[in-house]
Scaffold this motif. Sequence first.
Motif, mmCIF file in Angstrom:
data_model
loop_
_atom_site.group_PDB
_atom_site.id
_atom_site.type_symbol
_atom_site.label_atom_id
_atom_site.label_comp_id
_atom_site.label_asym_id
_atom_site.label_seq_id
_atom_site.Cartn_x
_atom_site.Cartn_y
_atom_site.Cartn_z
ATOM 1 N N CYS A 97 0.834 -1.202 0.000
ATOM 2 C CA CYS A 97 0.000 0.000 0.000
ATOM 3 C C CYS A 97 0.863 1.243 0.000
ATOM 4 O O CYS A 97 2.087 1.184 0.129
ATOM 5 C CB CYS A 97 -0.922 0.007 1.223
ATOM 6 S SG CYS A 97 -0.021 -0.013 2.799
ATOM 7 N N GLU A 98 0.210 2.382 -0.123
ATOM 8 C CA GLU A 98 0.871 3.670 0.001
ATOM 9 C C GLU A 98 -0.089 4.660 0.632
ATOM 10 O O GLU A 98 -1.307 4.498 0.566
ATOM 11 C CB GLU A 98 1.335 4.186 -1.362
ATOM 12 C CG GLU A 98 0.224 4.428 -2.361
ATOM 13 C CD GLU A 98 0.756 4.865 -3.711
ATOM 14 O OE1 GLU A 98 0.546 6.043 -4.070
ATOM 15 O OE2 GLU A 98 1.389 4.031 -4.391
ATOM 16 N N ARG A 99 0.474 5.666 1.266
ATOM 17 C CA ARG A 99 -0.346 6.703 1.874
ATOM 18 C C ARG A 99 -0.616 7.797 0.849
ATOM 19 O O ARG A 99 0.257 8.163 0.061
ATOM 20 C CB ARG A 99 0.338 7.281 3.108
ATOM 21 C CG ARG A 99 0.509 6.259 4.225
ATOM 22 C CD ARG A 99 0.959 6.909 5.521
ATOM 23 N NE ARG A 99 -0.029 7.857 6.022
ATOM 24 C CZ ARG A 99 -1.111 7.515 6.712
ATOM 25 N NH1 ARG A 99 -1.353 6.249 6.972
ATOM 26 N NH2 ARG A 99 -1.946 8.435 7.141
ATOM 27 N N ASP B 117 -5.099 6.328 2.563
ATOM 28 C CA ASP B 117 -4.175 5.357 1.989
ATOM 29 C C ASP B 117 -4.952 4.434 1.060
ATOM 30 O O ASP B 117 -6.151 4.624 0.840
ATOM 31 C CB ASP B 117 -3.473 4.557 3.095
ATOM 32 C CG ASP B 117 -4.447 3.886 4.050
ATOM 33 O OD1 ASP B 117 -5.398 3.231 3.579
ATOM 34 O OD2 ASP B 117 -4.272 4.009 5.277
ATOM 35 N N CYS C 181 -2.457 1.708 6.277
ATOM 36 C CA CYS C 181 -1.183 1.491 5.596
ATOM 37 C C CYS C 181 -0.058 1.792 6.581
ATOM 38 O O CYS C 181 0.130 2.927 7.004
ATOM 39 C CB CYS C 181 -1.081 2.387 4.361
ATOM 40 S SG CYS C 181 0.323 1.965 3.291
ATOM 41 N N THR D 49 5.358 2.582 6.162
ATOM 42 C CA THR D 49 5.752 3.179 4.889
ATOM 43 C C THR D 49 7.122 3.846 5.010
ATOM 44 O O THR D 49 7.628 4.070 6.109
ATOM 45 C CB THR D 49 4.728 4.237 4.451
ATOM 46 O OG1 THR D 49 4.647 5.261 5.455
ATOM 47 C CG2 THR D 49 3.355 3.625 4.246
#
Length: 277
Positions: free
Chosen positions: A104-106, A111, A119, A122
């Motif tokens: 995942c990514e913010r 996210d 998420c 990171t």
Amino acid sequence: MIWDAGIGDRLGVARLQPTARALVWLTFSLALACESGGAPGGFEDDLGADSDALPPDLPQAECDPRRSGDCEAGQKCSHVTDTPFGPTNRCVELLGEGVAGDSCERVGDSDTCANHHLCWATDPDGLDGVCISFCSPGLACGGSGEVCSVATGGLLSLCLTKCDPFFQDCAEGWGCYADDYGVWTCDKDQSGDAGAHGDACACINCCNPGLTCVPGALVDAEGCGVEGAAGCCTEICDLDDEAPPEMVCPTEAERCRAFYDAGAVLMGYERVGLCEL
């Protein structure tokens, strides 16, 4: 299982949150705020010289990520750390469908994870994270080997993998760290190039695996203590180690001291200690 609700107060630290910013000690933050004297245009400018008014209330969580129905359609309740007064929980846009274990990514305050997920872990740019599920309203987890880890004054409760602080049986790049209630779970090692015994730290997982962050005055190292770093990394030790007491820890001045208070020990972790003065 029994755990000590005062462990977080003893360590005086929090986990590094999934954004690039670390949550430092509340007392340390207050000390810095006192030294700054207040920025122009801040709350102080609205007060007269003799005013006894108190600062504005800290933000209240507007939702609970463990429950359903707190947010409108197309939103989810998430834990947010980049707020002016510290971490809180609030409704954010629902942008993805990632579940536990997915990458995942913010994206801003939100996210790419699904509802009831965050998420986590990171990089500083909000990338290369992993979706982690929030605990149930009863602080339970459904995944194998998972345990509910509670931090940030109860605002953050995540289902993380249970671990052994002696064996450090976590994935590469992760370490076994204790939460506010003395529960040991796997979390990302955020120490970077530092994290050794005596290095300054500002969060529990800002030390290398096998070490944890404690008040600097408890660590026998140059640069730690009253006139040095507020927090320093120290080694996790075995209370049953048969070596002479002065040989168990990195320095002869430190001793392996019980992590838990008597009568408040997490079952199976009775031998866990920390090297402290």
